[in-house]
Design a protein around this motif. Structure first.
Motif, PDB file in Angstrom:
ATOM      1  N   GLY A 173       6.705   7.299  -3.082  1.00  0.00           N
ATOM      2  CA  GLY A 173       6.279   7.121  -4.461  1.00  0.00           C
ATOM      3  C   GLY A 173       7.421   6.739  -5.373  1.00  0.00           C
ATOM      4  N   VAL A 174       8.595   7.349  -5.149  1.00  0.00           N
ATOM      5  CA  VAL A 174       9.711   7.149  -6.072  1.00  0.00           C
ATOM      6  C   VAL A 174      10.629   6.000  -5.661  1.00  0.00           C
ATOM      7  CG1 VAL A 174      11.194   8.849  -4.913  1.00  0.00           C
ATOM      8  CG2 VAL A 174      11.559   8.331  -7.319  1.00  0.00           C
ATOM      9  N   VAL A 175      10.902   5.841  -4.379  1.00  0.00           N
ATOM     10  CA  VAL A 175      11.896   4.858  -3.946  1.00  0.00           C
ATOM     11  C   VAL A 175      11.479   3.415  -4.223  1.00  0.00           C
ATOM     12  CG1 VAL A 175      13.244   3.995  -1.986  1.00  0.00           C
ATOM     13  CG2 VAL A 175      12.846   6.458  -2.242  1.00  0.00           C
ATOM     14  N   PRO A 176      10.224   3.012  -3.983  1.00  0.00           N
ATOM     15  CA  PRO A 176       9.862   1.625  -4.302  1.00  0.00           C
ATOM     16  C   PRO A 176      10.113   1.231  -5.749  1.00  0.00           C
ATOM     17  CG  PRO A 176       8.216   2.565  -2.857  1.00  0.00           C
ATOM     18  CD  PRO A 176       9.136   3.695  -3.250  1.00  0.00           C
ATOM     19  N   ARG A 177       9.945   2.168  -6.700  1.00  0.00           N
ATOM     20  CA  ARG A 177      10.216   1.837  -8.099  1.00  0.00           C
ATOM     21  C   ARG A 177      11.702   1.564  -8.312  1.00  0.00           C
ATOM     22  NH1 ARG A 177       7.434   6.325 -11.797  1.00  0.00           N
ATOM     23  NH2 ARG A 177       7.669   7.639  -9.971  1.00  0.00           N
TER      24      ARG A 177
END
Length: 392
Positions: A104-108
């Motif tokens: 959830g966090v890394v792609p952003r």
């Protein structure tokens, strides 16, 4: 497409088992509120553990946290499939949430590695294009799985999804954070970064706009399967189709966010979208209180409200990180944590009032929309600092 597929793991793990919630309650001999805890604890774990994955992504690159997160998610899926009691299932969902937070966090942060401003909004909208397919396909896939087996089979399928995601990460995703740009994990740097972010009116305001936007989704997700099947008498497949229609508005609008932002300016577009989201949900609440909140009315209001929300969400992601590219991982994780925890609290606060009708769900969604409007207008009125491309 790769980022979208990875980002969809978290939503897919929620949406796919929504049709099975009534079956889980019956199979384990528990109440609807007990089953909703499997959603609340997933969101809570997803939110809090982002604070771990973000700094790790800044220190060790983007791929390693993704790989570890997917492996943890897979372990949680196995635990869910084997759960003999509701307590076991809640605990396994908590483990799934920890792993799902990584994707959830890394792609952003990867988006911020490559682009800013309108280009970042365009890429984030493409990511959301793939994510948005999840609410349309995942419940249908879940209802199809239920026809071939019980609710445990849903988590077996999620295990297969995790395996495919691991292969995509290993072989199709490049590393976007150069070694020279990595920031070692230490408490002093994290504390300094958090103070900087928490003291930023733009970051905190836009993050909380997103938090209440997400919160409205979470409340809908936790309540919709019971409202649609018990109050309106829909079958699992019919519920999946209704759920997909509600997601369609968000999906279509998110793809228009970048072109509309380019034409009218991101700030102006966000202001109009916040008013639209609030107006649609207030109308839905008024109609429900008046006794005219039929299923078509409810679905129409949710469709319009989610369409306006689809214009808000990708813009808040981009604008919140605009000034914090050097700590994009930490900023993404802190923002994600605040958003997910807010959503979890809203679901937990709504659960005791759930009575099988649509009113508690509708009232909470309306509250989220009004809160997002008030905070968003306040931040925009103060004039947040944006890169020229984003502020146009």
């Amino acid at each position: 497409m790769v980022l979208g597929l990875l980002s969809a793991i978290g939503p897919f793990s929620i949406d796919m088992y929504l049709p099975a919630l009534p079956q889980i309650a019956e199979g384990l001999g528990v109440t609807e509120t007990d089953v909703q805890m499997t959603i609340t604890l997933y969101f809570l774990a997803f939110g809090v553990s982002q604070f771990l994955w973000g700094p790790m992504a800044d220190a060790y690159g983007r791929k390693l946290p993704l790989i570890l997160g997917i492996l943890i998610f897979a372990v949680g899926a196995v635990g869910c499939a084997l759960a003999p009691t509701i307590g076991w299932l809640v605990a396994a969902r908590f483990v799934q949430g920890i792993g799902g937070a990584a994707v959830g966090v890394v792609p952003r942060a990867i988006v911020r590695d490559r682009y800013t401003g309108l280009e970042a909004t365009r890429l984030m909208a493409m990511v959301m294009l793939v994510i948005s397919v999840s609410p349309m396909l995942a419940p249908l896939a879940g209802s199809l799985v239920l026809q071939f087996g019980g609710w445990r089979l849903v988590f077996v399928v999620l295990l297969l999804v995790a395996a495919m995601s691991l292969l995509v990460t290993l072989f199709a995703l490049p590393e976007t954070l150069a070694r020279k740009d990595r920031v070692p994990v230490n408490l002093r740097s994290m504390a300094s970064g958090c103070r900087r972010l928490l003291g930023s009116v733009g970051f905190m305001g836009l993050t909380m706009v997103g938090a209440f936007g997400f919160g409205s989704f979470f409340v809908f997700i936790a309540s919709a399967s019971f409202v649609y099947t018990e109050t309106f008498g829909l079958s699992p497949t019919q519920f999946s189709l209704a759920f997909a229609l509600n997601a369609l508005g968000f999906f279509a609008a998110s793809q228009a966010a970048a072109p509309l932002g380019f034409r009218f300016g991101m700030v102006r577009m966000m202001r109009i979208a916040l008013w639209g989201f609030a107006a649609a949900t207030v109308a839905m609440l008024v109609l429900t209180l008046a006794g005219t909140g039929t299923l078509p009315v409810l679905m129409a209001c949710l469709f319009v409200g989610n369409a306006f929300l689809g214009l808000v969400m990708p813009v808040t992601f981009v604008m919140a990180l605009e000034e914090h590219g050097d700590i994009a991982g930490l900023a993404s994780s802190l923002g994600g944590t605040l958003q997910m925890v807010t959503g979890s609290v809203l679901v937990a606060a709504t659960a005791p009032f759930f009575d099988g009708t649509a009113l508690p769900m509708v009232a909470t969604i309306c509250f989220c929309a009004i809160a997002a409007l008030v905070i968003g207008l306040g931040v925009l009125r103060r004039g947040i600092q944006l890169a020229p491309a984003a502020a146009e």
